[in-house]
Scaffold this motif. Sequence first.
Motif, PDB file in Angstrom:
ATOM      1  N   UNK A  32      -2.751  -8.515   3.444  1.00 25.77           N
ATOM      2  CA  UNK A  32      -2.396  -7.199   3.992  1.00 25.77           C
ATOM      3  C   UNK A  32      -2.949  -6.135   3.054  1.00 25.77           C
ATOM      4  N   UNK A  33      -3.898  -5.352   3.554  1.00 22.56           N
ATOM      5  CA  UNK A  33      -4.495  -4.295   2.752  1.00 22.56           C
ATOM      6  C   UNK A  33      -3.698  -3.015   2.854  1.00 22.56           C
ATOM      7  N   UNK A  34      -3.262  -2.497   1.710  1.00 19.13           N
ATOM      8  CA  UNK A  34      -2.469  -1.266   1.657  1.00 19.13           C
ATOM      9  C   UNK A  34      -3.354  -0.181   1.046  1.00 19.13           C
ATOM     10  N   UNK A  35      -3.865   0.693   1.895  1.00 22.84           N
ATOM     11  CA  UNK A  35      -4.919   1.622   1.522  1.00 22.84           C
ATOM     12  C   UNK A  35      -4.431   3.054   1.433  1.00 22.84           C
ATOM     13  N   UNK A  36      -5.105   3.826   0.600  1.00 15.48           N
ATOM     14  CA  UNK A  36      -4.832   5.249   0.519  1.00 15.48           C
ATOM     15  C   UNK A  36      -5.551   5.830  -0.672  1.00 15.48           C
ATOM     16  N   UNK A  41       0.782   7.378  -2.926  1.00 16.49           N
ATOM     17  CA  UNK A  41       2.119   6.783  -2.932  1.00 16.49           C
ATOM     18  C   UNK A  41       2.131   5.273  -2.825  1.00 16.49           C
ATOM     19  N   UNK A  42       0.972   4.630  -3.017  1.00 17.18           N
ATOM     20  CA  UNK A  42       0.889   3.174  -2.871  1.00 17.18           C
ATOM     21  C   UNK A  42       1.721   2.459  -3.933  1.00 17.18           C
ATOM     22  N   UNK A  43       1.491   2.807  -5.204  1.00 15.53           N
ATOM     23  CA  UNK A  43       2.215   2.125  -6.287  1.00 15.53           C
ATOM     24  C   UNK A  43       3.719   2.374  -6.203  1.00 15.53           C
ATOM     25  N   UNK A 190      -7.689   1.844  -3.225  1.00 11.62           N
ATOM     26  CA  UNK A 190      -8.195   3.104  -2.684  1.00 11.62           C
ATOM     27  C   UNK A 190      -9.622   2.921  -2.180  1.00 11.62           C
ATOM     28  N   UNK A 191     -10.118   1.670  -2.197  1.00 15.67           N
ATOM     29  CA  UNK A 191     -11.478   1.372  -1.766  1.00 15.67           C
ATOM     30  C   UNK A 191     -11.464   0.592  -0.459  1.00 15.67           C
ATOM     31  N   UNK A 192     -11.850   1.239   0.611  1.00 14.01           N
ATOM     32  CA  UNK A 192     -11.870   0.594   1.918  1.00 14.01           C
ATOM     33  C   UNK A 192     -12.836  -0.578   1.948  1.00 14.01           C
ATOM     34  N   UNK A 204      -2.729   2.314   6.163  1.00 12.70           N
ATOM     35  CA  UNK A 204      -3.330   3.425   5.432  1.00 12.70           C
ATOM     36  C   UNK A 204      -2.300   4.535   5.311  1.00 12.70           C
ATOM     37  N   UNK A 205      -2.093   5.025   4.083  1.00  8.71           N
ATOM     38  CA  UNK A 205      -1.164   6.131   3.893  1.00  8.71           C
ATOM     39  C   UNK A 205      -1.895   7.336   3.307  1.00  8.71           C
ATOM     40  N   UNK A 206      -1.381   8.498   3.646  1.00  7.23           N
ATOM     41  CA  UNK A 206      -1.910   9.760   3.136  1.00  7.23           C
ATOM     42  C   UNK A 206      -0.735  10.633   2.735  1.00  7.23           C
ATOM     43  N   UNK A 207      -0.708  11.045   1.480  1.00  8.16           N
ATOM     44  CA  UNK A 207       0.372  11.885   0.954  1.00  8.16           C
ATOM     45  C   UNK A 207       1.740  11.298   1.303  1.00  8.16           C
TER      46      UNK A 207
END
Length: 303
Positions: A32-36, A41-43, A190-192, A204-207
């Motif tokens: 599962x790739x958790x991107x942003x 806010x990933x960590x 953070x690397x797609x 994918x999360x943003x802010x």
Amino acid sequence: MNIIETHNLCKQYGGALRVAHLDLKVPEGCVYGFLGPNGAGKSTTLKMILGLVHPTAGSIQVLGQEMKAANRLPVLRQVGSLIESPSYYGHLTGEENLRIVQTLRGLPEKNIQEALQIVRLDGQRGKKVAHYSLGMKQRLGLAAALLGYPKLLILDEPTNGLDPAGIQEMRELICGLPGRFGMTVVVSSHLLSEVDQMASQVAIIREGELVFQDSLAALHGRSRHHLALRTTDNGAARRLLKEHSVPWQEEAGYLILPILPDEKAARLTRRMGEQGLGVLRLEERQKTLEEIFLELTGKAASL
């Protein structure tokens, strides 16, 4: 079954909401790739899932159990993690570092050699970790996370700072874990381009907000083909497209059209010629994954 589920998960620092109403669903047995972008806010999210940070609001379920103080330790015995950079004692060997973790967790001694073999460090087990390369230190951290053969493995930016050879090696290790050991692996990045080569599911999360969650194939599906048309008079071309019921959007001097059958495209260009319109360009385009990522996370976001 979903290995991880979060509902309305929030984390506030001061007056700022760093993670906002996050609903994650991580299916069993996938990467599962958790991107942003950096700072999205990933960590913080991964630390809340592991119980290292207390949520401001919302709930977290891991391995079918709600994460709370009463059952945190029994749940985490089935979870391995590598958050930020690996911790180690530089004056000890790789094997000695793993022995400390094995003893503290009460795991079988044979797991040490097996974990070293999985991450391809069995030939370096007697070397002091201070003399390891960055890639070897990352693999030692992964070995420590794998010692208990967890059902869930959480890796925060595992390829950060590695050279291309180290990245390739780490990627191969991660991709093989679900098939070899039935693990579910969550990888933040953070690397797609990295996640594209490892994951089957993507969020994918943003802010702090979730902007996409689905299969990698669905993300690729957003990369639709289209036609880009530029003429000597785009205003007249727009009127002609309207007459032929062809939808269009204007973008940077081009008229963006859906993919048309060859006959219809030929008919349109012929009509343009008959009306004195010069076709300067007619080209087929497709959005790259990087362009889709930028659209989802904001043009100014760092890749």
